[in-house]
Design a protein around this motif. Structure first.
Motif, PDB file in Angstrom:
ATOM      1  N   GLY A 130     -16.489   0.217  19.237  1.00  0.00           N
ATOM      2  CA  GLY A 130     -15.102  -0.060  18.916  1.00  0.00           C
ATOM      3  C   GLY A 130     -14.639   0.668  17.674  1.00  0.00           C
ATOM      4  O   GLY A 130     -15.257   1.633  17.221  1.00  0.00           O
ATOM      5  N   CYS A 131     -13.540   0.168  17.121  1.00  0.00           N
ATOM      6  CA  CYS A 131     -12.927   0.810  15.959  1.00  0.00           C
ATOM      7  C   CYS A 131     -12.146  -0.224  15.157  1.00  0.00           C
ATOM      8  O   CYS A 131     -11.515  -1.111  15.736  1.00  0.00           O
ATOM      9  N   PHE A 132     -12.209  -0.093  13.839  1.00  0.00           N
ATOM     10  CA  PHE A 132     -11.495  -0.984  12.920  1.00  0.00           C
ATOM     11  C   PHE A 132     -10.680  -0.158  11.949  1.00  0.00           C
ATOM     12  O   PHE A 132     -11.035   0.980  11.631  1.00  0.00           O
ATOM     13  N   LYS A 133      -9.611  -0.750  11.450  1.00  0.00           N
ATOM     14  CA  LYS A 133      -8.908  -0.154  10.321  1.00  0.00           C
ATOM     15  C   LYS A 133      -9.102  -1.087   9.134  1.00  0.00           C
ATOM     16  O   LYS A 133      -9.064  -2.311   9.266  1.00  0.00           O
ATOM     17  N   VAL A 134      -9.350  -0.484   7.991  1.00  0.00           N
ATOM     18  CA  VAL A 134      -9.532  -1.223   6.744  1.00  0.00           C
ATOM     19  C   VAL A 134      -8.361  -0.798   5.856  1.00  0.00           C
ATOM     20  O   VAL A 134      -8.225   0.381   5.532  1.00  0.00           O
ATOM     21  N   TYR A 135      -7.512  -1.782   5.504  1.00  0.00           N
ATOM     22  CA  TYR A 135      -6.283  -1.434   4.814  1.00  0.00           C
ATOM     23  C   TYR A 135      -5.849  -2.501   3.823  1.00  0.00           C
ATOM     24  O   TYR A 135      -6.403  -3.596   3.784  1.00  0.00           O
ATOM     25  N   TYR A 136      -4.827  -2.148   3.028  1.00  0.00           N
ATOM     26  CA  TYR A 136      -4.176  -3.101   2.136  1.00  0.00           C
ATOM     27  C   TYR A 136      -2.680  -2.846   2.226  1.00  0.00           C
ATOM     28  O   TYR A 136      -2.241  -1.805   2.730  1.00  0.00           O
ATOM     29  N   LEU A 137      -1.897  -3.799   1.756  1.00  0.00           N
ATOM     30  CA  LEU A 137      -0.451  -3.619   1.696  1.00  0.00           C
ATOM     31  C   LEU A 137      -0.090  -3.167   0.292  1.00  0.00           C
ATOM     32  O   LEU A 137      -0.459  -3.819  -0.685  1.00  0.00           O
ATOM     33  N   ASN A 138       0.626  -2.042   0.189  1.00  0.00           N
ATOM     34  CA  ASN A 138       1.003  -1.541  -1.134  1.00  0.00           C
ATOM     35  C   ASN A 138       2.157  -2.368  -1.703  1.00  0.00           C
ATOM     36  O   ASN A 138       2.619  -3.327  -1.072  1.00  0.00           O
ATOM     37  N   GLU A 139       2.632  -1.994  -2.890  1.00  0.00           N
ATOM     38  CA  GLU A 139       3.682  -2.761  -3.582  1.00  0.00           C
ATOM     39  C   GLU A 139       4.959  -2.885  -2.769  1.00  0.00           C
ATOM     40  O   GLU A 139       5.713  -3.839  -2.932  1.00  0.00           O
ATOM     41  N   LYS A 140       5.213  -1.916  -1.902  1.00  0.00           N
ATOM     42  CA  LYS A 140       6.427  -1.947  -1.079  1.00  0.00           C
ATOM     43  C   LYS A 140       6.199  -2.686   0.246  1.00  0.00           C
ATOM     44  O   LYS A 140       7.100  -2.765   1.072  1.00  0.00           O
ATOM     45  N   GLY A 141       4.980  -3.190   0.430  1.00  0.00           N
ATOM     46  CA  GLY A 141       4.673  -3.921   1.650  1.00  0.00           C
ATOM     47  C   GLY A 141       4.263  -3.050   2.817  1.00  0.00           C
ATOM     48  O   GLY A 141       4.159  -3.520   3.945  1.00  0.00           O
ATOM     49  N   PHE A 142       4.000  -1.762   2.537  1.00  0.00           N
ATOM     50  CA  PHE A 142       3.571  -0.850   3.586  1.00  0.00           C
ATOM     51  C   PHE A 142       2.041  -0.828   3.676  1.00  0.00           C
ATOM     52  O   PHE A 142       1.345  -0.905   2.671  1.00  0.00           O
ATOM     53  N   GLU A 143       1.569  -0.685   4.876  1.00  0.00           N
ATOM     54  CA  GLU A 143       0.133  -0.621   5.141  1.00  0.00           C
ATOM     55  C   GLU A 143      -0.423   0.701   4.647  1.00  0.00           C
ATOM     56  O   GLU A 143       0.091   1.763   4.988  1.00  0.00           O
ATOM     57  N   GLN A 144      -1.505   0.641   3.855  1.00  0.00           N
ATOM     58  CA  GLN A 144      -2.202   1.840   3.405  1.00  0.00           C
ATOM     59  C   GLN A 144      -3.631   1.760   3.923  1.00  0.00           C
ATOM     60  O   GLN A 144      -4.408   0.929   3.465  1.00  0.00           O
ATOM     61  N   ILE A 145      -3.957   2.597   4.886  1.00  0.00           N
ATOM     62  CA  ILE A 145      -5.284   2.558   5.502  1.00  0.00           C
ATOM     63  C   ILE A 145      -6.269   3.328   4.627  1.00  0.00           C
ATOM     64  O   ILE A 145      -6.073   4.502   4.326  1.00  0.00           O
ATOM     65  N   LEU A 146      -7.337   2.628   4.212  1.00  0.00           N
ATOM     66  CA  LEU A 146      -8.379   3.270   3.406  1.00  0.00           C
ATOM     67  C   LEU A 146      -9.318   4.082   4.286  1.00  0.00           C
ATOM     68  O   LEU A 146      -9.693   5.194   3.938  1.00  0.00           O
ATOM     69  N   TYR A 147      -9.727   3.469   5.402  1.00  0.00           N
ATOM     70  CA  TYR A 147     -10.584   4.195   6.331  1.00  0.00           C
ATOM     71  C   TYR A 147     -10.606   3.515   7.683  1.00  0.00           C
ATOM     72  O   TYR A 147     -10.190   2.364   7.829  1.00  0.00           O
ATOM     73  N   PHE A 148     -11.050   4.267   8.666  1.00  0.00           N
ATOM     74  CA  PHE A 148     -11.307   3.744   9.998  1.00  0.00           C
ATOM     75  C   PHE A 148     -12.817   3.625  10.127  1.00  0.00           C
ATOM     76  O   PHE A 148     -13.554   4.494   9.662  1.00  0.00           O
ATOM     77  N   ALA A 149     -13.262   2.556  10.725  1.00  0.00           N
ATOM     78  CA  ALA A 149     -14.700   2.366  10.928  1.00  0.00           C
ATOM     79  C   ALA A 149     -14.974   2.381  12.428  1.00  0.00           C
ATOM     80  O   ALA A 149     -14.481   1.528  13.164  1.00  0.00           O
ATOM     81  N   VAL A 150     -15.731   3.369  12.844  1.00  0.00           N
ATOM     82  CA  VAL A 150     -16.111   3.522  14.248  1.00  0.00           C
ATOM     83  C   VAL A 150     -17.605   3.215  14.369  1.00  0.00           C
ATOM     84  O   VAL A 150     -18.263   2.903  13.381  1.00  0.00           O
ATOM     85  N   ALA A 151     -18.120   3.295  15.579  1.00  0.00           N
ATOM     86  CA  ALA A 151     -19.537   2.998  15.811  1.00  0.00           C
ATOM     87  C   ALA A 151     -20.407   3.788  14.831  1.00  0.00           C
ATOM     88  O   ALA A 151     -20.233   4.992  14.654  1.00  0.00           O
TER      89      ALA A 151
END
Length: 193
Positions: free
Chosen positions: A54-75
Motif C-alpha cells: 500500500g501507500c501512506f501520506k505523512v503530512y501536517y497542516l501549515n499555518e494557513k490550514g493547507f496540507e503539507q506532505i512530508l513524504y509518501f511511504a510505500v512498501a
C-alpha cells in the motif's frame, strides 16, 4: 509478509533465521483501508510501522490550514512520528492510507524490550535512524535550494510509478507548490522530451 522486513533490515545488519524470528515476533500486522487515518495530529504516536503493502501520506497542516506532505511511504518504508514516539508528546503529523494497506507495527515498549534482549537491534535502529536523518536533510535541501522543476524530477525518481496513484494536489503538496504550477511544470517537461 516478513520477507520484505527481512530484506529491509538485512541492508544494515545480518541476522540468523532464529534471530530474525525473535526480532519479528513483537510486530503485529495491521490492515488499513483507503483514507483510514493511522495517526491523527494531536494524538500520541505509540508505534513504528513497516509498510508491507500500500501507500501512506505523512503530512501536517501549515499555518494557513493547507496540507503539507512530508513524504509518501510505500512498501519497504517506515511510518511514525518520531518526535511523538520518542519524546511522548502530541503528534503534529497525520498519517493516512492512500490505498488499502498493510503495516507491521511495533510498540515503543516492545522495541525497548528488543534493545535489552537483543543488543544488535539497537545498532540496527541507530543506523536506520541515521539513514532517515540523511533522507530528511536531503529533503530539506531540496525544498530550500532547488527549483520546483528539479524537485518534481527528483520526486519521479524517488517514487517511480507512484504519481499515477496520486492526485495532482497531493504531488503539488509534496513539492510545496500549487497544483496549477505543477501543471505548468508537467507541460514544460513534456515539451522538452
Amino acid at each position: 509478509m516478513f520477507d520484505l522486513l527481512y530484506k529491509n533490515i538485512s541492508r544494515y545488519a545480518v541476522f540468523s533465521e532464529e534471530e530474525f524470528a525473535r526480532f519479528a515476533a513483537p510486530f503485529q500486522l495491521k490492515k488499513f483501508k483507503k483514507r483510514e487515518v493511522v495517526l491523527k495530529a494531536g494524538d500520541y504516536c505509540f508505534f513504528e510501522g513497516f509498510v508491507v503493502s500500500g501507500c501512506f501520506k505523512v503530512y501536517y497542516l501549515n499555518e494557513k490550514g493547507f496540507e503539507q506532505i512530508l513524504y509518501f511511504a510505500v512498501a519497504g518504508w517506515w511510518i511514525t512520528d518520531l518526535d511523538s514516539f520518542i519524546n511522548h508528546i502530541p503528534s503534529i503529523l497525520t498519517i493516512e492510507a492512500l490505498e488499502d494497506s498493510e503495516v507491521l507495527m511495533i510498540s515503543k515498549k516492545e522495541k525497548e524490550h528488543l534493545y535489552v534482549t537483543m543488543p544488535p537491534i539497537e545498532k540496527l535502529f541507530r543506523i536506520m535512524n541515521q539513514q532517515s536523518s540523511v533522507a530528511l536533510q536531503r529533503r530539506i535541501l531540496s525544498l530550500t535550494g532547488q527549483t520546483a522543476d528539479k524537485r518534481y524530477l527528483e520526486f519521479l525518481k524517488k517514487y517511480p510509478g507512484l504519481e499515477q496513484n496520486l492526485t495532482q494536489q497531493q504531488v503539488a503538496s509534496y513539492l510545496g507548490i500549487t497544483h496549477e504550477f505543477l501543471s505548468k511544470i508537467r507541460k514544460k517537461i513534456t515539451l522538452q522530451k
